[in-house]
Enzyme design. Structure first.
Site, PDB file in Angstrom:
ATOM      1  CB  SER A   1      -0.886  -0.007   1.251  1.00  0.00           C
ATOM      2  OG  SER A   1      -1.480   1.243   1.484  1.00  0.00           O
TER       3      SER A   1
ATOM      4  CE1 TYR B   1      -3.529  -2.579   5.302  1.00  0.00           C
ATOM      5  CE2 TYR B   1      -2.859  -0.493   4.335  1.00  0.00           C
ATOM      6  CZ  TYR B   1      -3.309  -1.789   4.185  1.00  0.00           C
ATOM      7  OH  TYR B   1      -3.540  -2.295   2.935  1.00  0.00           O
TER       8      TYR B   1
ATOM      9  CE  LYS C   1      -1.061  -4.935   3.375  1.00  0.00           C
ATOM     10  NZ  LYS C   1      -1.225  -6.248   2.697  1.00  0.00           N
TER      11      LYS C   1
END
Length: 324
Positions: free
Chosen positions: A125, A149, A153
């Site tokens: 992402s 998040y 990642k």
């Protein structure tokens, strides 16, 4: 060719499934087996040709969850399963378990079975970036995520890179721009508004935008993301260089420009259905994501983005005839 897709019940997983079945082959071999897994059992697609399809519900964080999935030694694994941005921020333990620990178990499971030639493609992402950044980023820009998040990642990216460097898997990480326009209803992703401020008004419904009109996003249509995932299986390992993660070729657009496109395609009535209601939590996450990139590596490897934002809206309207 045996392909495994995690997160296969999601909208991206379902689109990827259909694209692979339509192609009927991967890496020069006929597609013969497709394993689809998610928390809930993925829809069973109609097989095209002699493809054995297995759909299964599984919690990938549980001990032994990967054993049966890797038993068939898939040659390509699309790892799309994840806890999205706002949910990962709200529950650190859940985000770590799904976004990082499950990925580590996947890689170790491949290692233990000697699956060094298996292409593992993970969806990462734009959230891996953050902090003080240059006006335009490239694939060499340091990762400084400002959310759990994004941190999870980024850790997975480094882990896949290390397993690939050691020759334990053939890994590839595709950093996805914000995907617009997603079908369905809003979800827990911080970027969910980027689709809802277009999708709902085009369907005659009201929508709320939690960020300012000046905010810039780096976006890509669902169709182009799926094309990129399919292409990711075809890219030769020796062309990936010494780092296996890079940004896909999105386009930069401000919220105001998105609403301009909405008005061009849906009229002033559609634009009037969007109201602004600031949400500090969402804004803090999304505003930490950069909006401008140079994607030289993806371009050189043959990945293709959208021509402009109007084309993204046109693609959504063509696929959803009720949109107006």
């Amino acid at each position: 060719m045996h392909i495994l897709i995690t997160g296969a019940a999601g909208f991206l997983g379902q689109r990827l499934t259909q694209a692979l079945l339509a192609a009927g082959q991967c890496r020069g071999e006929p597609l013969t087996r497709l394993t689809l897994v998610d928390q809930s059992t993925p829809p069973h697609p109609t097989a095209q040709g002699a493809v054995a399809i297995t759909t299964t519900a599984r919690d990938l964080t549980e001990d032994g969850a990967w054993d049966a999935l890797l038993e068939g030694r898939p040659q390509v694994i699309y790892h799309l399963a994840a806890v999205v941005s706002s949910a990962a921020e709200a529950d650190l333990a859940l985000g770590q378990a799904v976004n990082f620990d499950a990925t580590r178990r996947l890689l170790e499971g491949c290692h233990q079975r000697g699956m060094s030639d298996t292409r593992v493609i993970m969806a990462s992402s734009v959230a891996v970036y953050g902090g003080e950044l240059p006006d335009v980023l490239d694939d060499m820009t340091a990762l400084r995520p400002q959310s759990s998040y994004g941190s999870q990642k980024a850790m997975c990216e480094l882990l896949i890179q290390d397993y690939s460097r050691r020759g334990l898997v053939d890994g590839l990480v595709l950093r996805l721009p914000t995907i617009v326009i997603r079908p369905g209803r809003p979800n827990a992703a911080a970027s969910s508004f980027a689709s809802s401020i277009l999708r709902e008004p085009l369907n005659g419904e009201d929508a709320v935008c939690p960020v300012s009109p000046e905010l810039e996003l780096f976006v890509m249509s669902p169709g182009k993301v799926v094309e990129a995932l399919v292409h990711g299986a075809e890219v030769a390992a020796d062309s990936l260089g010494d780092f296996r993660a890079f940004m896909l070729p999105g386009i930069t657009v401000s919220v105001a420009e998105m609403l301009d496109a909405l008005e061009r395609k849906g009229g002033a009535e559609a634009r009037a259905r969007v109201s602004f209601r600031p949400d500090e939590r969402v804004n803090a996450i999304v505003s930490s994501w950069p909006g401008r990139f140079r994607t030289a590596k993806a371009d050189a490897l043959g990945f293709v983005g959208d021509s402009d934002f109007d084309a993204i809206v046109d693609a959504f309207m063509a696929e959803h005839p009720r949109a107006r």
